[in-house]
Design a protein around this motif. Sequence first.
Motif, PDB file in Angstrom:
ATOM      1  N   GLU A 149      35.715  41.944  49.369  1.00 21.56           N
ATOM      2  CA  GLU A 149      36.643  40.879  49.730  1.00 21.56           C
ATOM      3  C   GLU A 149      35.915  39.714  50.393  1.00 21.56           C
ATOM      4  N   TYR A 191      42.542  46.368  39.930  1.00 21.69           N
ATOM      5  CA  TYR A 191      43.841  45.721  40.157  1.00 21.69           C
ATOM      6  C   TYR A 191      43.934  45.171  41.585  1.00 21.69           C
ATOM      7  N   GLU A 192      43.469  45.956  42.543  1.00 21.21           N
ATOM      8  CA  GLU A 192      43.569  45.561  43.946  1.00 21.21           C
ATOM      9  C   GLU A 192      42.720  44.325  44.242  1.00 21.21           C
ATOM     10  N   ARG A 227      35.168  47.988  49.968  1.00 22.74           N
ATOM     11  CA  ARG A 227      36.274  47.031  49.829  1.00 22.74           C
ATOM     12  C   ARG A 227      36.079  45.814  50.734  1.00 22.74           C
ATOM     13  N   LEU A 258      40.983  50.067  41.647  1.00 21.43           N
ATOM     14  CA  LEU A 258      40.318  49.112  42.522  1.00 21.43           C
ATOM     15  C   LEU A 258      40.253  47.731  41.864  1.00 21.43           C
TER      16      LEU A 258
END
Length: 497
Positions: free
Chosen positions: A149, A178-179, A145, A176
């Motif tokens: 990002e 969606y996030e 993650r 993941l």
Amino acid sequence: MPVWIDPAQPLAPWRVAAHTDPPRSGLLSAAHLHWRAVEDYWFAISARTGGWVIATDDERHRITEALGFDIADAECPALVRDFWRRGLLEVDGDNVVAGADWASAIDETRSYYGLVLILNSGCNLACTYCYLGHSAPERRNDIDREIAEAAIIAALDRPEPQVIFDFGEISAATALFYELAAFAEQSAAARGKTMRIAIQTNATTLNDRLISYLVEREAIVGVSIDGPADIHDLARPTRSGRGSHRSAVAALQRCRAAGLDYHLIVTVGAHNVSAAANVLDEIAALQPKTFLCKPILAHGEASTGWKDVGATSTDIAAFLADSVRRAAHDGLRMLDQSATKFLGRMVGESSGWRESCTSRDCGSGRNMHVLSARGEVHACPRFVEPGAGHRVTPQTVDLVLQRKIELVDEGLHQKPATCAGCPWLRSCGGGCTLSGDPESTPLPDPHCVSYMAQHEAIVDNLLPALISGRLPIDGPLAGARLRVSVDAPAAERVRRS
């Protein structure tokens, strides 16, 4: 009178050429012309410039007679001017686009940067040719993650006015998706940057909630369909061995009902290469906005089972040529994306280069990068074998995305020596950049024969349909127009001798 198609938005060199008269004096010669007999006329194309016209027997004879003499003495000045503006003639060794900066012209067509994020190294299907392998779609196989990002931020800091975030196969990591999509939207808004979401999926998990989410964002949706159920299910089973066609088609029906456009992707391999008509019938029935027929690659699962899943370049070429011939009968909506690009480039349409795959001018490692679930950055989503990319951390990923670390040696962007003299070089672009070897040598694309077959089918089947009016000049050529030199001598069209 020579005939050609004028593009709506010509690539810069052709925009200038259309209004450039030839020198008043100088030795007239051919710009490495190829003449191809098509129906009752001649197709003339320059291997140096890619310019072309449709000509009669008489026009070919008059141009040939003028070669080797001073242009001032040409008895057909209007015809010479048209052939010159189309890049077919040279005066004292120079043609109308000599010295043109093609690379810069192509770069001008690119208005966005693309970042592909492979969210998970697993999948809920077990496709026989999958280049990612057959790992289970477990959370432990998710992309990191923090690295993802950081990559999103680095992408938004690029100079391009728009960023397209392609989240790849989301069925393996929908939560993941969606996030990270939300993170991308928030980060883009904070920077005042325009962005768009894209996915490439097997569609088996495209439920109503996800479709509504994609509709709201006008997302780009790519779905893999290899033909009707009996063909598709041979190569694209679930992990338990069941076919995936029914659920994929049901999802497409829901997309259509919701007003969500989709693009279809057909992988051409042993399971469907001999059934082009059946595959194309299925594509037509599913009514995609666009579709792409891409040859199978000997990577991942396909590399170990090539004997069973692979297809010869000759068979793939026949499939792709059949696809072009289908479009010549049914209309440009049935022209797959690779042939659409080739047609656009032949016409001189700038949109043919906007997404420059296939060509050595492609954006791989330039205006597109791929972050794999294993934390490696690659130049192209079709070449993401584990260990072949540049491993990154949250602190170093921006160095690659900002091109402070280059992934593709400039030597690979050069056209292979074997391309010299090919009439399709300007529109094909020399094939895939990444078909080179580890020593940075530009090697011939293994699918060269397919590109040649597509071009020949465009010239032999599609152009006659467009020029005769049997097919409208629409779709990817919307705004283009048939051009006939208005002040050339009015001569009856004659059949070739």
